[in-house]
Write an enzyme that holds these catalytic residues in place. Sequence first.
Site, short mmCIF file in Angstrom:
data_model
loop_
_atom_site.label_atom_id
_atom_site.label_comp_id
_atom_site.label_asym_id
_atom_site.label_seq_id
_atom_site.Cartn_x
_atom_site.Cartn_y
_atom_site.Cartn_z
N PRO A 178 0.79 -1.22 0.00
CG PRO A 178 -0.07 -1.07 2.15
CD PRO A 178 0.56 -2.05 1.20
CB ALA B 64 1.32 0.65 6.50
C1 DQA Z 1 8.13 1.37 4.02
C2 DQA Z 1 8.13 1.66 5.52
C3 DQA Z 1 6.75 1.46 6.11
O1 DQA Z 1 6.77 1.75 7.51
C4 DQA Z 1 5.75 2.39 5.45
O2 DQA Z 1 4.46 2.17 5.96
C5 DQA Z 1 5.79 2.30 3.98
C6 DQA Z 1 7.08 2.21 3.31
C7 DQA Z 1 9.49 1.69 3.38
O3 DQA Z 1 9.70 1.24 2.25
O4 DQA Z 1 10.33 2.36 3.98
O5 DQA Z 1 4.76 2.36 3.32
O6 DQA Z 1 7.85 0.00 3.82
#
Ligand code: DQA
Length: 158
Positions: free
Chosen positions: A9, A81
């Site tokens: 997402p 997330a």
């Molecule tokens: C993420 C880190 C996650 O905490 C966040 O919700 C994302 C991107 C990253 O690529 O750093 O959507 O996965």
Amino acid sequence: MNILVLNGPNLNLLGTREPAVYGSATLADVEALCRSAAAALGAGVQCRQSNHEGELVQWLHEAGAEHRAGRLAGVVFNAGAYTHTSVALHDAIKGTGVPVVEVHISNVHAREAFRHRSYLSPVAAGIVVGFGIEGYRLAIQGLVHKAAHDAPRPPAAG
Ligand code: DQA
């Protein structure tokens, strides 16, 4: 050898989403990087993105079947997330046995406490965190190396 790259997402918003955290590259840039990283190793890559947890679960199931058939080395997976919330994704990885490399563009451990917990890490083959979009290349290299060095799977019964 083939690799599936899954993005979860909000990763379709890369390029405009919080550029100070995620940089200016778009999802199309990430997918081009993945294609070039895989081609450099003689591997093929398929890239998919979804904002829906169940669709990601379904793709992991399909990846598990492809892996068992010997057609897929594994999955490079930035679950966004859902990393921090999804028992369903944990169970899908565990239940299919498909090798998954967990990727995060940002260093989630240097961010809010709710990002420190990953439901994927305990069932991941490896984890790449905090290298920006170059992490996808590192994950592809890791999966190809793993596939080349793991013991060959026994032929399917029947
Ligand atoms: C993420 C880190 C996650 O905490 C966040 O919700 C994302 C991107 C990253 O690529 O750093 O959507 O996965």
